[in-house]
Design a protein around this motif. Sequence first.
Motif, PDB file in Angstrom:
ATOM      1  N   SER A  36      18.626  14.968  -7.544  1.00 49.27           N
ATOM      2  CA  SER A  36      17.858  14.111  -8.262  1.00 49.27           C
ATOM      3  C   SER A  36      16.605  14.038  -7.738  1.00 49.27           C
ATOM      4  O   SER A  36      16.162  14.338  -6.769  1.00 49.27           O
ATOM      5  CB  SER A  36      18.562  12.834  -7.762  1.00 49.27           C
ATOM      6  OG  SER A  36      19.848  12.391  -8.382  1.00 49.27           O
ATOM      7  N   PHE A  37      15.663  13.923  -8.787  1.00 51.71           N
ATOM      8  CA  PHE A  37      14.242  13.972  -8.504  1.00 51.71           C
ATOM      9  C   PHE A  37      13.592  12.747  -9.043  1.00 51.71           C
ATOM     10  O   PHE A  37      14.156  12.180 -10.142  1.00 51.71           O
ATOM     11  CB  PHE A  37      13.517  15.118  -9.079  1.00 51.71           C
ATOM     12  CG  PHE A  37      14.142  16.277  -8.428  1.00 51.71           C
ATOM     13  CD1 PHE A  37      13.411  17.006  -7.543  1.00 51.71           C
ATOM     14  CD2 PHE A  37      14.975  17.006  -9.044  1.00 51.71           C
ATOM     15  CE1 PHE A  37      13.694  18.180  -6.854  1.00 51.71           C
ATOM     16  CE2 PHE A  37      15.338  18.434  -8.761  1.00 51.71           C
ATOM     17  CZ  PHE A  37      14.748  18.925  -7.504  1.00 51.71           C
ATOM     18  N   LEU A  38      12.418  12.309  -8.522  1.00 55.72           N
ATOM     19  CA  LEU A  38      11.655  11.296  -9.317  1.00 55.72           C
ATOM     20  C   LEU A  38      10.431  11.946 -10.059  1.00 55.72           C
ATOM     21  O   LEU A  38      10.091  12.963  -9.378  1.00 55.72           O
ATOM     22  CB  LEU A  38      11.077  10.245  -8.557  1.00 55.72           C
ATOM     23  CG  LEU A  38      12.186   9.005  -7.922  1.00 55.72           C
ATOM     24  CD1 LEU A  38      11.631   8.217  -6.973  1.00 55.72           C
ATOM     25  CD2 LEU A  38      12.770   8.655  -8.916  1.00 55.72           C
ATOM     26  N   VAL A  39       9.902  11.689 -11.061  1.00 54.43           N
ATOM     27  CA  VAL A  39       8.600  12.117 -11.617  1.00 54.43           C
ATOM     28  C   VAL A  39       7.315  11.375 -11.563  1.00 54.43           C
ATOM     29  O   VAL A  39       7.310  10.356 -11.810  1.00 54.43           O
ATOM     30  CB  VAL A  39       8.997  12.487 -13.106  1.00 54.43           C
ATOM     31  CG1 VAL A  39       8.029  13.010 -13.635  1.00 54.43           C
ATOM     32  CG2 VAL A  39      10.350  13.159 -13.171  1.00 54.43           C
ATOM     33  N   PHE A  40       6.270  12.272 -11.072  1.00 60.12           N
ATOM     34  CA  PHE A  40       5.039  11.442 -10.807  1.00 60.12           C
ATOM     35  C   PHE A  40       4.176  12.231 -11.574  1.00 60.12           C
ATOM     36  O   PHE A  40       3.932  13.341 -11.843  1.00 60.12           O
ATOM     37  CB  PHE A  40       4.707  11.717  -9.310  1.00 60.12           C
ATOM     38  CG  PHE A  40       5.719  10.918  -8.267  1.00 60.12           C
ATOM     39  CD1 PHE A  40       5.448   9.623  -7.994  1.00 60.12           C
ATOM     40  CD2 PHE A  40       6.785  11.574  -8.010  1.00 60.12           C
ATOM     41  CE1 PHE A  40       6.457   9.127  -7.067  1.00 60.12           C
ATOM     42  CE2 PHE A  40       7.791  10.842  -7.173  1.00 60.12           C
ATOM     43  CZ  PHE A  40       7.697   9.584  -6.738  1.00 60.12           C
ATOM     44  N   GLU A  41       3.201  11.238 -12.080  1.00 59.43           N
ATOM     45  CA  GLU A  41       1.774  11.903 -12.900  1.00 59.43           C
ATOM     46  C   GLU A  41       0.802  12.562 -11.731  1.00 59.43           C
ATOM     47  O   GLU A  41       0.812  11.947 -10.659  1.00 59.43           O
ATOM     48  CB  GLU A  41       1.094  10.671 -13.280  1.00 59.43           C
ATOM     49  CG  GLU A  41       0.103  11.103 -14.368  1.00 59.43           C
ATOM     50  CD  GLU A  41      -0.574   9.678 -15.023  1.00 59.43           C
ATOM     51  OE1 GLU A  41      -0.731   9.745 -16.154  1.00 59.43           O
ATOM     52  OE2 GLU A  41      -0.766   8.987 -14.379  1.00 59.43           O
ATOM     53  N   ARG A  42       0.572  13.661 -11.838  1.00 57.21           N
ATOM     54  CA  ARG A  42      -0.360  14.483 -10.938  1.00 57.21           C
ATOM     55  C   ARG A  42      -1.638  13.812 -10.595  1.00 57.21           C
ATOM     56  O   ARG A  42      -2.000  13.708  -9.228  1.00 57.21           O
ATOM     57  CB  ARG A  42      -0.617  15.863 -11.255  1.00 57.21           C
ATOM     58  CG  ARG A  42       0.667  16.654 -11.090  1.00 57.21           C
ATOM     59  CD  ARG A  42       0.350  18.331 -10.999  1.00 57.21           C
ATOM     60  NE  ARG A  42      -0.356  18.713  -9.859  1.00 57.21           N
ATOM     61  CZ  ARG A  42      -0.912  19.865  -9.612  1.00 57.21           C
ATOM     62  NH1 ARG A  42      -0.315  21.013 -10.636  1.00 57.21           N
ATOM     63  NH2 ARG A  42      -1.392  20.178  -8.631  1.00 57.21           N
ATOM     64  N   GLY A  43      -2.290  13.251 -11.425  1.00 56.15           N
ATOM     65  CA  GLY A  43      -3.575  12.952 -11.310  1.00 56.15           C
ATOM     66  C   GLY A  43      -3.836  11.493 -10.597  1.00 56.15           C
ATOM     67  O   GLY A  43      -4.502  11.299  -9.615  1.00 56.15           O
ATOM     68  N   THR A  44      -2.850  10.634 -10.858  1.00 53.00           N
ATOM     69  CA  THR A  44      -2.651   9.294 -10.150  1.00 53.00           C
ATOM     70  C   THR A  44      -1.861   9.172  -8.965  1.00 53.00           C
ATOM     71  O   THR A  44      -1.704   8.241  -8.340  1.00 53.00           O
ATOM     72  CB  THR A  44      -2.300   8.192 -11.239  1.00 53.00           C
ATOM     73  OG1 THR A  44      -1.115   8.288 -11.809  1.00 53.00           O
ATOM     74  CG2 THR A  44      -3.438   8.166 -12.295  1.00 53.00           C
ATOM     75  N   GLU A  45      -0.464   9.932  -9.387  1.00 49.34           N
ATOM     76  CA  GLU A  45       0.660  10.093  -8.526  1.00 49.34           C
ATOM     77  C   GLU A  45       1.254   8.778  -8.689  1.00 49.34           C
ATOM     78  O   GLU A  45       2.512   8.132  -7.829  1.00 49.34           O
ATOM     79  CB  GLU A  45       0.278  10.191  -6.941  1.00 49.34           C
ATOM     80  CG  GLU A  45      -0.287  11.471  -6.478  1.00 49.34           C
ATOM     81  CD  GLU A  45      -0.313  11.733  -4.883  1.00 49.34           C
ATOM     82  OE1 GLU A  45       0.243  10.748  -4.321  1.00 49.34           O
ATOM     83  OE2 GLU A  45      -0.614  12.843  -4.546  1.00 49.34           O
TER      84      GLU A  45
END
Length: 204
Positions: free
Chosen positions: A89-98
Motif C-alpha cells: 500500500s502507498f499514499l500519493v503526494f503532489e511533488r510540488g507541495t507534498e
Amino acid sequence: MTSRLPPVPLRLFQAGFLSPPAIRLDGEAVFIRPPQARDWRDWADLREASREFLTPWEPTWPPDALSRPAFLRRVRRQAVEWREDEGYSFLVFERGTEALVGGIGLSNVRRGVAQMGTMGYWVGRPYARRGYTSEAARLVLGFAFGQLGLHRVEAACLPSNIPSQGVLEKAGFSREGYARGYLRIDGKWADHVLFGILRDDWRG
C-alpha cells in the motif's frame, strides 16, 4: 519516472518491522510511499472532505473509519502485508507541495503459478481529473513488474465509473471482461468491468 531506490530483493520485505519500509517512488507530478502513523491527520481530513465523492465507489465505511486508532490498525496491517508479500500500500503526494492527494496499492498478491496482484486506488475530490492517479498507477506498475517480479496486475471498477476506466486505460491496462456481483460497494453487490496488464505489455 524514476525510483529513489534500486530494485529491492524480496528478502528485505521479510525482515521484522512494525511499519512498511522507507521506499519512495517519484514521478513527474506525484510521488508515492507507504503510509506512516504521522499521515493520519492529513489522510482523515482528505477522506472526510471527499466523503460524498468517494463513498459511491467504495465498500461501506465503518463508523470509526477516520479515527486515529483505525488508521494505526490499518498501517500495522499493511506492514504485515508488506512483510508477508501479500500486499503493498502507498499514499500519493503532489511533488510540488507534498500534499496528500490519494492512495494506491497492490492487494491479494499471489505467487506460485500466478505471480499476480490486484491494483486499487482512490483520489481526494480536490485532486481528481489532474492525471495524478494515472501517474501513480504507472509508478505502482513499475514497482510490481520490477521490484516484485510480478507477471500480471489486475484491476476492476464499476461500469458507471468512467474516470476510473480512463485511469486504467491511460496506465496501459486492457479491458478483459465483465463480472456480475463482483464486489460489495456502498452496501450492495455491484457488477464490475475487469482490466489486466501483463509484464510483457508494460512500457514504463
